[in-house]
Scaffold this active site. Structure first.
Site, mmCIF file in Angstrom:
data_model
loop_
_atom_site.group_PDB
_atom_site.id
_atom_site.type_symbol
_atom_site.label_atom_id
_atom_site.label_comp_id
_atom_site.label_asym_id
_atom_site.label_seq_id
_atom_site.Cartn_x
_atom_site.Cartn_y
_atom_site.Cartn_z
ATOM 1 N N GLY A 110 -63.341 18.751 97.889
ATOM 2 C CA GLY A 110 -63.147 18.977 96.456
ATOM 3 C C GLY A 110 -64.031 18.076 95.620
ATOM 4 O O GLY A 110 -65.174 17.781 95.978
ATOM 5 N N SER A 111 -63.489 17.601 94.503
ATOM 6 C CA SER A 111 -64.302 16.903 93.502
ATOM 7 C C SER A 111 -64.843 15.558 93.957
ATOM 8 O O SER A 111 -65.779 15.034 93.352
ATOM 9 C CB SER A 111 -63.499 16.728 92.208
ATOM 10 O OG SER A 111 -63.222 17.986 91.637
#
Length: 729
Positions: free
Chosen positions: A309-310
């Site tokens: 993810g981020s």
């Protein structure tokens, strides 16, 4: 004299021929046995006369980096039997079964064998061993054996692993370094007769075992403790399926801590710590049990992949800065969505777009469209070159078994949409170990270090046999880019989505991550992997911490709220433990740091006067002199302060406690003996001198005993005998 008949002669001739043939046959047979088969019979005789008792080697100790024992081998007794020497199998089986709580019928079958040795019971305690000796059973004896023991239970279980009943490593360090840890077994060989008695003039040979080497880990037991505690709490608070954490020394690649919960106890590796799973295991067949056990022992930090993810946006940002397609101040506009090859990709806050923002602000905001724009600028080829340079296209080769590599598209299959989703950490799966190694490289002036978990191998004399040096694999980005990235990461914590990891006095950098979880090849609705990666201090990083919360079902699924506080807890305790001093800003000092106060002079004042002066200086006080409780508060207030600690002029934080020693009434005809237990020599001397009592001491440290006892009434000048002991005593 009559001559023998022809028939008699024939019989004599027959007997002679037969006897000659028989003797000749025996000579041939004897020669055959002695010459042709002599060696075989010799070996068989030796085997029957020789008792060969195996002496297991002592498995090496596993230490943490500071010499704390994490895995040891404890000496126990093992019961052996030689069936050929047992005269009464039934009685022997009955006695052993009763002492050792074994199945008598099964034991009988084992003892009825006509060859070899039988291991009756392994690792029995001293009481049972004593009972076996007292039973004095023929053909049964005890031999020393070593059992693997993990003093802290499930502490660092995925790192340490465990061993089989035969002391062979099955997981973790126990498996990876098995050939060094296990050593070489010895043997005790002696010749015995059919009754088991040692033969006269026989040669007894004892070949001592060669103990295994000791393994010193890079793990710090204290930091591992901080990490395990934080992970355990996070698992419960977030009602998560699993929580994982790694702490890495940014500059060396040393793993200082690694934890995943739920885990297992290597002392009982086949018994799950989860009671429900333990009950379910009882109903499983052997194949299902094996699958469950291997799943329980699997180290998810190196054996499993996940979509980062981020947190992966830090990689994309570093590439953009290094390739000069952007600067921290470059401006980008996000409308909340971006169209890529006909597909709309949304920002997490598409309903309230971030609008115009700098690259630094985009990282703070974790705005997906900006990272899609960056990836479009530097392209697929450059992206994959850096993925390779950061180590995502291969395993990290950390010294733990079964490491898995990343899962990503073949470069030739990557189109605009695939590149876009990979830019913000989706459509690519990596191991936690790969990610923290890459982010540590970003923080470490761009230098990618080889992660390691073993520091050195040492023998039983403490001599280092092999040392594993720090290894720099390559420089991935420039020092300038690294400095810019550290500033951006720090801004995420100080101004952006990572505020949950803020620690007063320390410059912490980090990045949050929240990714939808993939199950059976598709994104599962409502299931997320929340994560946070942090570095500290951001200006000169020492530690990197990655925390992953798998399927949080509590108050939030965001990495900032679930994983961020866990990173903060681990970093805060670890930085203070490593004696990395906080550097407070002016604002932090005003809020958090207590000012130093100069202790005023209050000696020769009454307690009432001294308390007023101390209160005005924002200091607390405690009166140490014993008084008759019937005298009341007024008399204590009028008591004269004759000494104090700390002394006047010393600098102490505000609200510190100042000890006041007051003078006893000299006109009193009797004195009540105060309770001195737990006080120091200095305190006792001051108290007794103020009461007009004399002191006789023995020992050092804190008071453990006194004579006369507390509350005894004595005359002034009485000698009080005090025995001091150190805390360790």
């Amino acid at each position: 004299m009559s001559q023998p008949s022809i028939s008699s002669k024939k019989r004599l001739l027959f007997i002679f021929v037969v006897s000659t043939l028989a003797i000749f046959s025996l000579i041939i047979r004897l020669g055959w046995i002695q010459i042709v088969e002599g060696e075989w019979y010799k070996e068989k005789a030796n085997a029957q006369q020789t008792r060969d008792i195996p002496i297991p080697a002592k498995r090496g100790i596993i230490y943490d980096r500071n010499g704390k024992e994490l895995a040891i081998s404890a000496s126990n007794s093992t019961v052996w039997a030689k069936p050929k020497e047992i005269k009464n199998v039934e009685e022997t089986a009955e006695s052993l079964a009763e002492i050792l709580d074994l199945d008598e019928e099964e034991l009988k079958k084992d003892l009825q064998k006509s060859y070899g040795l039988v291991r009756v019971a392994r690792w029995i305690d001293d009481d049972l061993a004593s009972k076996v000796r007292q039973a004095n059973l023929k053909g049964v004896w005890l031999a020393e054996d070593n059992k693997r023991h993990y003093p802290f239970g499930n502490f660092a279980s995925f790192i340490l692993g465990h061993t089989s009943d035969d002391n062979e490593g099955l997981a973790g360090i126990e498996l990876e370094y098995n050939k060094y840890l296990k050593g070489y077994p010895g043997r005790w060989i002696k010749n015995t007769d059919g009754a088991g008695r040692q033969l006269a003039f026989s040669t007894e040979r004892y070949h001592p075992p060669e103990n295994g080497l000791n393994v010193v880990l890079t793990i710090d037991e204290v930091i591992q403790h901080f990490t395990e505690k934080a992970v355990e709490n996070a698992l419960e608070i977030n009602d998560a399926t699993r929580v994982k954490a790694i702490v890495m020394d940014v500059k060396t690649g040393d793993i200082l801590a690694m934890s995943a919960k739920p885990d297992y106890d290597p002392n009982n590796p086949r018994t799950p710590l989860d009671e429900e799973l333990a009950k379910a295991l009882e109903e499983m067949d052997n194949e299902e049990k094996l699958k469950t056990w291997f799943g329980m022992w699997r180290n998810p930090i190196i054996n499993d992949t996940y979509e980062p993810g981020s947190t992966f946006k830090l990689i994309t940002t570093a590439i953009a800065l290094e390739e000069a397609v952007s600067t921290p101040e470059s401006r980008y506009y996000s409308s909340g969505t971006i169209n890529v090859a006909g597909r709309t990709i949304k920002c997490w806050r598409h309903y309230n777009p971030h609008g115009d923002q700098s690259l630094t602000e985009a990282v703070q905001n974790s705005c997906n469209p900006v990272f899609v724009m960056l990836a479009e600028k530097f392209g697929v080829g450059t992206f994959y070159n850096y993925l390779d340079a950061f180590g995502f296209t291969s395993i990290t080769d950390i010294d733990l078994p079964g490491e898995t590599g990343s899962i990503m598209y073949n470069e030739s299959l990557v189109g605009p949409v695939e590149l876009a989703t990979m830019s913000f950490g989706q459509s690519i799966s990596v191991t936690p170990m790969q990610l923290i190694t890459a982010i540590s490289a970003i923080a470490n002036d761009g230098n990618l270090m080889q992660p390691k978990i073993v520091k050195e191998l040492v023998d039983n004399d403490g001599k280092v046999v092999q040392r594993f040096e720090n290894t720099m694999i390559r420089q991935v980005i420039s020092k300038k880019t690294s400095e810019e990235m550290r500033e951006i990461m720090e801004s995420v914590v100080s101004e952006g989505s990572g505020k949950a990891a803020y620690i007063p006095g320390y410059r912490v950098g980090g990045k949050t991550g929240t990714a939808q979880k993939v199950k059976d090849g598709v994104y599962a609705q409502g299931l997320y992997v929340a994560s946070f990666i942090g570095i500290a201090p951001a200006d000169d990083p020492e530690l990197a911490v990655l925390v992953i919360v798998d399927e949080p079902k509590g108050f939030s699924t965001f990495g900032s709220l679930t994983a961020g506080p866990v990173v903060k807890e681990i970093l805060e305790e670890s930085l203070r433990y490593l004696d990395i001093k906080p550097k407070y800003t002016a604002e932090e000092e005003e809020k958090l740091v207590k000012a130093d106060i100069v202790v005023p002079e209050v000696r020769q004042m009454t307690v009432k006067e001294a308390s007023k002066v101390l209160n005005e200086s924002k200091l607390l006080y405690n009166v140490e002199t014993e008084h008759d409780h019937d005298h009341g508060d007024h008399e204590e207030d009028d008591a004269i302060v004759v000494d104090m600690f700390p002394k006047p002029g010393a600098s102490v934080p505000e609200n510190s406690i100042i000890l006041l020693y007051t003078k006893h009434d000299e006109n009193a005809s009797t004195v009540k003996v105060p309770d001195l237990k737990g006080k120091t020599i200095r305190e006792v001397n001051n108290i007794l001198s103020n009461l007009g009592l004399r002191l006789k001491i023995s020992g050092s440290g804190l008071v453990a005993k006194q004579q006369p006892e507390a509350d005894s009434v004595v005359e002034p000048g009485t000698v009080i005998s005090v025995e001091f002991m150190t805390n360790s005593q």
